[in-house]
Design a protein around this motif. Structure first.
Motif, mmCIF file in Angstrom:
data_model
loop_
_atom_site.group_PDB
_atom_site.id
_atom_site.type_symbol
_atom_site.label_atom_id
_atom_site.label_comp_id
_atom_site.label_asym_id
_atom_site.label_seq_id
_atom_site.Cartn_x
_atom_site.Cartn_y
_atom_site.Cartn_z
ATOM 1 N N ALA A 89 7.653 -12.910 -10.617
ATOM 2 C CA ALA A 89 6.991 -12.708 -9.326
ATOM 3 C C ALA A 89 5.833 -11.736 -9.500
ATOM 4 N N SER A 90 4.843 -11.857 -8.608
ATOM 5 C CA SER A 90 3.668 -10.989 -8.663
ATOM 6 C C SER A 90 3.395 -10.348 -7.311
ATOM 7 N N TYR A 91 2.897 -9.111 -7.362
ATOM 8 C CA TYR A 91 2.555 -8.335 -6.181
ATOM 9 C C TYR A 91 1.193 -7.691 -6.397
ATOM 10 N N VAL A 92 0.569 -7.263 -5.318
ATOM 11 C CA VAL A 92 -0.656 -6.488 -5.382
ATOM 12 C C VAL A 92 -0.351 -5.121 -4.804
ATOM 13 N N VAL A 93 -0.570 -4.067 -5.623
ATOM 14 C CA VAL A 93 -0.223 -2.711 -5.215
ATOM 15 C C VAL A 93 -1.507 -1.877 -5.102
ATOM 16 N N ARG A 94 -1.766 -1.416 -3.902
ATOM 17 C CA ARG A 94 -2.910 -0.517 -3.675
ATOM 18 C C ARG A 94 -2.386 0.905 -3.542
ATOM 19 N N THR A 110 0.844 -1.191 0.000
ATOM 20 C CA THR A 110 0.000 0.000 0.000
ATOM 21 C C THR A 110 0.877 1.238 0.000
ATOM 22 N N ILE A 111 0.642 2.128 -0.947
ATOM 23 C CA ILE A 111 1.418 3.366 -1.042
ATOM 24 C C ILE A 111 0.461 4.527 -1.351
ATOM 25 N N VAL A 112 1.000 5.731 -1.333
ATOM 26 C CA VAL A 112 0.263 6.933 -1.727
ATOM 27 C C VAL A 112 0.638 7.254 -3.171
ATOM 28 N N LYS A 113 -0.305 7.810 -3.938
ATOM 29 C CA LYS A 113 -0.049 8.101 -5.342
ATOM 30 C C LYS A 113 1.205 8.966 -5.509
ATOM 31 N N ASN A 114 1.881 8.726 -6.618
ATOM 32 C CA ASN A 114 3.137 9.383 -6.990
ATOM 33 C C ASN A 114 4.339 8.876 -6.193
#
Length: 337
Positions: A328-333, A258-262
């Motif tokens: 590899a795979s990740y899920v990015v929110r 989970t990150i913030v945009k940009n």
């Protein structure tokens, strides 16, 4: 640049037992012998073992011939897998009873294997151990958890897989004959096995192997400082192509990000062999639509870093690829703030 998932622990020593220890060995002869005897019966294991190993000079070549033969000759039996899964679930909170059941059930699995050359992972592991023993090579069955893109686990999951360790030149090595043999296809006509021998799980790097194999006896990971089971469950999905190239995901350590945009995310991998930068790419999937992006890629010794800025507040499946293969795979929110 903001790093997501700092490397929290050292997963290994500098003397990991892996296939690169035998880079000076040409396995062509061992593989040829395995294919030559592909249709041989299992009715007489001593004769089969002799035919596979008699003309090979080293233990690692003998074990390679055994491993390849099992991978190309034995069919994965999905119904047997379901039986094993059901029993493991029933005994999930009784490890002693589970081990006793495994010990009693394995010979029955082997009887079916001899007659039909079909088995589940337990039978593969048992056959590897028995053939190795007849060749004078010590091997053990390892029970634990196998994790794939279609088989995600949680803290309540039961042990679902078996593989082997093998002692060669005084060191223990890891291998998974079941996953080397091929895959189960689930379609409208029911489950079917697709033979597709793949040797990437032969004497695999323990540091990579732990990404999708977690043993009940953690010593069987062959790591000095293995991850916790919780860390294993939270890790990214790692595909078999990573084993082909021996590419080890280093960071982020968790699949769910989970990150913030940009903000940037940097995906770091190590590889014993040099990788062409042009072959690395990042694919983002949202709502069934995929697009290739051009991350910034830096080569740092034997490590490679792919960095991408996520500017749109949405959830993505992020896939790192080498050529046409997923690594590899990740899920990015990505949140607004």
């Amino acid at each position: 640049m903001k790093w997501i998932g700092i490397l929290l622990f050292c997963t290994s020593s500098l003397s990991l037992a892996q296939r690169s220890d035998f880079r000076h060995i040409d396995f062509t002869k061992a593989d040829s012998i395995a294919y030559e005897h592909q249709n041989e019966s299992l009715e007489n294991l001593p004769i089969l073992t002799h035919n596979l190993t008699a003309h090979l000079a080293t233990d690692v070549e003998k074990f390679r011939a055994i491993y390849t033969w099992v991978g190309i000759s034995i069919e994965n039996d999905y119904s047997s897998y379901l039986t094993t899964k059901k029993k493991r679930k029933k005994l999930s909170d009784k490890p002693t009873a589970l081990r006793e059941w495994n010990n009693s059930f394995t010979p029955k699995v082997f009887e079916n294997l001899v007659k039909h050359k079909k088995t589940a992972c337990t039978g593969y592991a048992y056959l590897i151990r028995e053939l190795a023993a007849l060749a004078g090579i010590k091997s053990k069955i390892v029970d634990g958890y196998g994790r794939t893109a279609t088989l995600l686990l949680d803290g309540n999951s039961i042990p679902n897989h078996s593989w082997n360790t093998v002692l060669l030149n005084g060191k223990w090595y890891l291998c998974d004959a079941t996953w080397s043999a091929g895959k189960i296809i689930l379609d409208a006509d029911g489950p079917r096995f697709e033979q597709d021998y793949f040797d990437g799980y032969f004497l695999a790097s323990p540091e990579l192997f732990i990404k999708n194999h977690y043993p009940l006896d953690i010593k069987s990971s062959l790591l000095d400082q293995p991850p916790t089971f919780e860390a294993f469950l939270k890790g990214p999905v790692v595909y078999k192509a990573a084993f082909r190239a021996n590419i080890i995901p280093k960071a982020p350590q968790e699949m769910q990000l989970t990150i913030v945009k940009n903000e940037d995310i940097s995906f770091r991998f190590s590889s014993e062999e040099a990788i062409e930068i042009a072959d690395l790419s990042l694919v983002l999937n949202k709502g069934g639509t995929s697009r290739n992006v051009l991350p910034k890629i830096i080569e740092d010794g034997k490590e490679y870093v792919l960095t991408h800025n996520f500017s749109t507040p949405i959830s993505y499946d992020a896939h790192v690829k080498l050529g046409d293969d997923f690594i590899a795979s990740y899920v990015v929110r990505v949140k607004r703030k």
